[in-house]
Design an enzyme around this catalytic site. Sequence first.
Site, PDB file in Angstrom:
ATOM      1  N   GLU A 282      -1.361  -6.293  -7.396  1.00 33.30           N
ATOM      2  CA  GLU A 282       0.313  -5.743  -7.787  1.00 33.30           C
ATOM      3  C   GLU A 282       0.742  -6.903  -9.015  1.00 33.30           C
ATOM      4  O   GLU A 282       1.259  -8.321  -8.589  1.00 33.30           O
ATOM      5  CB  GLU A 282       1.321  -5.943  -6.717  1.00 33.30           C
ATOM      6  CG  GLU A 282       1.027  -5.043  -5.661  1.00 33.30           C
ATOM      7  CD  GLU A 282       2.013  -4.919  -4.632  1.00 33.30           C
ATOM      8  OE1 GLU A 282       2.633  -5.885  -4.350  1.00 33.30           O
ATOM      9  OE2 GLU A 282       2.239  -4.097  -4.031  1.00 33.30           O
ATOM     10  N   GLU A 374      -1.442   1.486  -2.022  1.00 31.06           N
ATOM     11  CA  GLU A 374      -1.361   0.648  -1.729  1.00 31.06           C
ATOM     12  C   GLU A 374       0.620   1.377  -1.033  1.00 31.06           C
ATOM     13  O   GLU A 374       0.982   2.128  -2.632  1.00 31.06           O
ATOM     14  CB  GLU A 374      -0.924  -0.707  -1.029  1.00 31.06           C
ATOM     15  CG  GLU A 374      -0.108  -1.300  -0.373  1.00 31.06           C
ATOM     16  CD  GLU A 374      -0.032  -2.898  -0.594  1.00 31.06           C
ATOM     17  OE1 GLU A 374      -1.120  -3.531  -1.561  1.00 31.06           O
ATOM     18  OE2 GLU A 374       1.603  -3.641  -0.658  1.00 31.06           O
TER      19      GLU A 374
HETATM   20  C1  IDC Z   1       3.002  -8.630   2.570  1.00 33.01           C
HETATM   21  C2  IDC Z   1       2.610  -8.841   4.184  1.00 33.01           C
HETATM   22  C3  IDC Z   1       2.770  -9.853   4.867  1.00 33.01           C
HETATM   23  C4  IDC Z   1       2.710 -11.179   3.602  1.00 33.01           C
HETATM   24  C5  IDC Z   1       3.142 -11.273   3.331  1.00 33.01           C
HETATM   25  C6  IDC Z   1       2.582 -12.524   1.681  1.00 33.01           C
HETATM   26  O1  IDC Z   1       2.427  -7.536   4.793  1.00 33.01           O
HETATM   27  O2  IDC Z   1       2.082  -9.931   6.742  1.00 33.01           O
HETATM   28  O3  IDC Z   1       3.216 -12.089   4.525  1.00 33.01           O
HETATM   29  O4  IDC Z   1       2.310  -9.774   2.068  1.00 33.01           O
HETATM   30  O5  IDC Z   1       1.654 -12.237   1.476  1.00 33.01           O
HETATM   31  C7  IDC Z   1       2.967  -5.755  -1.310  1.00 33.01           C
HETATM   32  C8  IDC Z   1       1.990  -6.599  -1.052  1.00 33.01           C
HETATM   33  C9  IDC Z   1       1.299  -6.905  -0.011  1.00 33.01           C
HETATM   34  C10 IDC Z   1       2.516  -7.528   1.094  1.00 33.01           C
HETATM   35  C11 IDC Z   1       2.927  -5.874   1.693  1.00 33.01           C
HETATM   36  C12 IDC Z   1       4.947  -6.330   1.977  1.00 33.01           C
HETATM   37  O6  IDC Z   1       0.588  -5.822  -1.833  1.00 33.01           O
HETATM   38  O7  IDC Z   1       0.968  -8.329   0.279  1.00 33.01           O
HETATM   39  O8  IDC Z   1       2.430  -7.378   2.515  1.00 33.01           O
HETATM   40  N1  IDC Z   1       3.578  -4.639  -0.318  1.00 33.01           N
HETATM   41  O9  IDC Z   1       5.674  -7.128   2.066  1.00 33.01           O
HETATM   42  N2  IDC Z   1       3.892  -4.570  -2.337  1.00 33.01           N
HETATM   43  C13 IDC Z   1       5.216  -4.388  -1.050  1.00 33.01           C
HETATM   44  C14 IDC Z   1       4.757  -4.259  -0.176  1.00 33.01           C
END
Ligand code: IDC
Length: 456
Positions: A282, A374
């Site tokens: 991302e 994702e």
């Molecule tokens: C989130 C995880 C969370 C973690 C955070 C930071 O769910 O447990 O603490 O990342 O690493 C994304 C990202 C993905 C995110 C997810 C939800 O690619 O890494 O995971 N998310 O926030 N993009 C949109 C949502």
Amino acid sequence: MNRFLAPLITCAMVLGLMALFGPQAAAAAGCKVDHTVTGQWQGGFRAAVKVTNLGDPVTGWTLKFTMPDAGQKLVQGWNGTWTQSGSEVFAAGVDHNRTLATGASVDLGMTGTFTGANPKPTAFTLNGVACTGSAEEPPPVPGTGTPVDINGKLQVCGVHLCNQYGRPVQLRGMSTHGIQWFSKCYNAASMDALAQDWKSDLLRVAMYVQEGGYETDPAGFTSRVNGLVDMAEAGGMYAMIDFHTLTPGDPNHNLDRAKTFFASVAARNADKKNVIYEIANEPNGVSWTAIKSYAEQVIPVIRAADPDAVIVVGTRGWSSLGVSDGSDESEVVDNPVRADNIMYAFHFCAASHKDPYRATLSRAASRLPLFVTEFGTVSATGGGAMDRASTTAWLDLLDQLKIGYANWTYSDADESSAAFRPGTCNGGDYSSSGVLTESGALLKSRISTPDSFPTG
Ligand code: IDC
């Protein structure tokens, strides 16, 4: 029971039965064994063992075979009483399959551990008679089998992902959580559940680069990713290798790491049919031109080792095609990455991203090959309530446009986006409905419907 005493008892039982039933029990004049490794992962395997009695009917039988090397060990067996003594393994019939008519078969199965190579066992006997019947495996029937069996090597054709027949396919599957945190969730039982119960086409392997990920142990994470690629392959699923950049958002910060990582995984996996590369999760706080420049440096590294695999490129604004940064797909349409056989990532969180995002995706889908590598059923934090209506609208749209997706996450993280309840990965049950969260139950019901992949 002492496992080394067990075979003696098993044999004693068979001898007892022979005494009871006379010559019949000892009869087996011939037999055939089809031994198929149905799954293999780091240090472990699962095998189906079909035993066909080609001799006289028997009542009471013991199959015996020799493990090919000292490192191979029986862990568990089913449909029989299984024991191991040294390199010899015994499986004795149980109540419901004790009697085997001439030509009748019994389907046994086992899991085991191994070190080094994993050759098949040898010297199969049934009640002491060598099983020399042909063990040829029947030719595969076209159109049946796992997602990878049916679709084979993938390629981008027009705006679609196409299979080996050049026909558009939609892959539906799940993303791991960060493998640096949740490796306990990815094992034989959970992969079995994903492939068999969920009927998932795809496992996305989220390898964070920061936050305790790749940068802390490049060799270790490379090897973990390869292990997960193999596990997906054993389950007949595609594996999407996700270089999970997130913070910092400029993928160029990790350019050298990406080149090293992708050179290695692409060389190692070049001969596999099931690998898709996702080069930047991302990108955020960075322009499309900077992302494009990164892509045009990383893609040639992959192509040098693995010339024809599909590669997915992240987009601006957390892979929103720019929408979350106030832009839209036109910046990509007008200035695409100079490479073939690539797709662009589109991510959404159903509770936060609704109609304007769906409108962008619908428009972009006729111009760009897209993959939803994702998405969450919840808000952009990964938490909050699941939005069933928005998730359903999204999934209906993706089905209609034949756009593949991976849901965040196949894990037991303590957050509502996770498919399993907290603590699930400490046990061995990934299949019963009780281990699923609301999000997991919804995704499983969507992913497990028949794929009807086009063939020919
Ligand atoms: C989130 C995880 C969370 C973690 C955070 C930071 O769910 O447990 O603490 O990342 O690493 C994304 C990202 C993905 C995110 C997810 C939800 O690619 O890494 O995971 N998310 O926030 N993009 C949109 C949502």
